[in-house]
Design an enzyme around this catalytic site. Structure first.
Site, mmCIF file in Angstrom:
data_model
loop_
_atom_site.group_PDB
_atom_site.id
_atom_site.type_symbol
_atom_site.label_atom_id
_atom_site.label_comp_id
_atom_site.label_asym_id
_atom_site.label_seq_id
_atom_site.Cartn_x
_atom_site.Cartn_y
_atom_site.Cartn_z
ATOM 1 N N HIS A 1 41.526 49.445 -95.219
ATOM 2 C CA HIS A 1 42.413 48.618 -96.036
ATOM 3 C C HIS A 1 43.812 48.649 -95.423
ATOM 4 O O HIS A 1 44.244 49.681 -94.905
ATOM 5 C CB HIS A 1 42.427 49.153 -97.473
ATOM 6 C CG HIS A 1 43.092 48.228 -98.431
ATOM 7 N ND1 HIS A 1 44.458 48.112 -98.526
ATOM 8 C CD2 HIS A 1 42.576 47.352 -99.326
ATOM 9 C CE1 HIS A 1 44.751 47.208 -99.443
ATOM 10 N NE2 HIS A 1 43.631 46.729 -99.943
ATOM 11 N N GLU B 1 46.621 48.903 -96.677
ATOM 12 C CA GLU B 1 47.518 49.941 -97.209
ATOM 13 C C GLU B 1 47.251 51.277 -96.513
ATOM 14 O O GLU B 1 48.174 52.044 -96.249
ATOM 15 C CB GLU B 1 47.350 50.043 -98.736
ATOM 16 C CG GLU B 1 48.000 48.855 -99.424
ATOM 17 C CD GLU B 1 47.407 48.492 -100.787
ATOM 18 O OE1 GLU B 1 46.668 49.298 -101.376
ATOM 19 O OE2 GLU B 1 47.697 47.370 -101.252
ATOM 20 N N LYS C 1 42.679 50.431 -106.658
ATOM 21 C CA LYS C 1 43.764 51.180 -106.003
ATOM 22 C C LYS C 1 44.076 52.441 -106.811
ATOM 23 O O LYS C 1 43.171 53.004 -107.432
ATOM 24 C CB LYS C 1 45.002 50.286 -105.828
ATOM 25 C CG LYS C 1 44.660 48.943 -105.170
ATOM 26 C CD LYS C 1 45.855 48.240 -104.637
ATOM 27 C CE LYS C 1 45.484 46.824 -104.270
ATOM 28 N NZ LYS C 1 46.450 46.202 -103.378
ATOM 29 N N SER D 1 45.612 38.456 -103.420
ATOM 30 C CA SER D 1 46.087 37.716 -104.603
ATOM 31 C C SER D 1 45.066 36.709 -105.142
ATOM 32 O O SER D 1 45.439 35.635 -105.595
ATOM 33 C CB SER D 1 47.431 37.043 -104.310
ATOM 34 O OG SER D 1 48.413 38.025 -103.981
ATOM 35 N N ASN E 1 39.063 46.372 -106.338
ATOM 36 C CA ASN E 1 39.747 47.527 -105.746
ATOM 37 C C ASN E 1 40.831 47.944 -106.730
ATOM 38 O O ASN E 1 41.881 47.316 -106.793
ATOM 39 C CB ASN E 1 40.353 47.128 -104.392
ATOM 40 C CG ASN E 1 41.192 48.237 -103.789
ATOM 41 O OD1 ASN E 1 41.128 49.387 -104.227
ATOM 42 N ND2 ASN E 1 41.991 47.899 -102.784
ATOM 43 N N GLU F 1 41.637 40.222 -95.210
ATOM 44 C CA GLU F 1 42.738 40.369 -96.153
ATOM 45 C C GLU F 1 44.067 40.236 -95.414
ATOM 46 O O GLU F 1 44.565 41.214 -94.837
ATOM 47 C CB GLU F 1 42.684 41.746 -96.812
ATOM 48 C CG GLU F 1 41.444 42.002 -97.620
ATOM 49 C CD GLU F 1 41.715 43.009 -98.733
ATOM 50 O OE1 GLU F 1 41.480 42.648 -99.890
ATOM 51 O OE2 GLU F 1 42.202 44.106 -98.441
ATOM 52 N N GLY G 1 48.760 41.739 -102.967
ATOM 53 C CA GLY G 1 49.670 42.195 -104.018
ATOM 54 C C GLY G 1 50.972 41.425 -104.076
ATOM 55 O O GLY G 1 51.926 41.853 -104.724
#
Ligand code: PEP
Length: 249
Positions: free
Chosen positions: A94, A96, A11, A211, A9, A166, A172
């Site tokens: 996701h 985010e 991003k 991560s 990904n 996740e 991150g």
């Protein structure tokens, strides 16, 4: 035996030249194997990615898609457009997008159905925040996110989908879930689906994301219910990403 999947990904990262060298590195370094490897690129790079990866076993996907087919939706991208670029997968839900763009379970379920109608494979992300984990709500939270989509799309839809666990606190942050923590949630998700359809549950690839790097991938992927990874930061480095793909083998 489930197919291991490693999905990058990217991003909102990259330039035309960094994308060219990353793809070149992947093409040169990735050894063919049984792992399905794909990169999910920002929209403007899809043409470049599609040109560079065509004829290779590496597949490419997008990080989001509209739930609508076409029309007056300024700034949105339809699944038909993604399909035209040769996308195979679309990341949905996701954390985010859930946290920063207010995407809720209903919308994620609509997008999931739109992606599948176009014949693309949704990668459905679920995960809990640190507060939810500390409150002991992890399994309830991820099951609710999952079941919102199962209720809308039907269990059979998960025969052609990928699920990604996740934990929000691991994305991150450099803080990875331990293999035990991840395995526990993966097993719970699979068991929840198995209550409805055991064969769909057993065939579903469930990826871990948060991560993951070359140094911790093998340990995570060695867990019985972890079938690969959704990789953010480490997917921007060809060598690191290749090492993660090798760990999935
Ligand atoms: C992600 O963005 O899905 C992700 C897992 O990011 P990172 O690997 O950087 O934690």
């Amino acid at each position: 035996m489930r197919t291991p999947v490693v999905a990058g990904n990217w991003k909102m990262n990259g330039t035309r030249s960094s994308v060219a060298s990353l793809l070149q590195g992947l093409k040169q370094g990735l050894q063919p194997g049984r792992t399905e490897v794909l990169v999910c690129a920002p929209y403007p790079f899809l043409n470049q990615v599609s040109d560079a990866l065509s004829g290779t076993p590496i597949r490419w996907g997008a990080q989001n898609a509209s739930q609508h087919e076409s029309g007056a939706y300024t700034g949105e991208v339809s699944v038909a457009m993604l399909q035209e670029f040769g996308c195979s997968h679309v990341i949905l839900g996701h954390s985010e997008r859930r946290a920063l763009y207010g995407e809720q379970d209903d919308l994620v379920a609509d997008k999931f159905c739109a992606v599948q109608r176009a014949g693309l494979v949704p990668i459905l992300c679920v995960g809990e925040t640190l507060e939810q984990r500390d409150a002991g709500d992890t399994v309830a939270v991820v099951e609710e996110q999952l079941m919102a989509v199962v209720d809308r799309a039907g269990i059979a839809a998960f025969a052609d989908a990928v699920l990604a666990y996740e934990p929000v606190w691991a994305i991150g942050t450099g803080r990875t879930a331990t293999p035990e923590q991840a395995q526990e949630v993966h097993a719970a998700l699979r068991q929840r689906l198995a209550q409805i359809d055991e064969s769909v549950a057993n065939g579903l690839s469930i990826l871990y994301g948060g991560s993951v790097k070359a140094a911790n991938a093998a340990e995570l992927f060695g867990c019985p219910d972890i079938d690969g990874g959704l990789i953010g930061g480490a997917s921007l480095d060809a060598e690191e990403f290749i090492a993660i793909c090798q760990a999935a083998e």
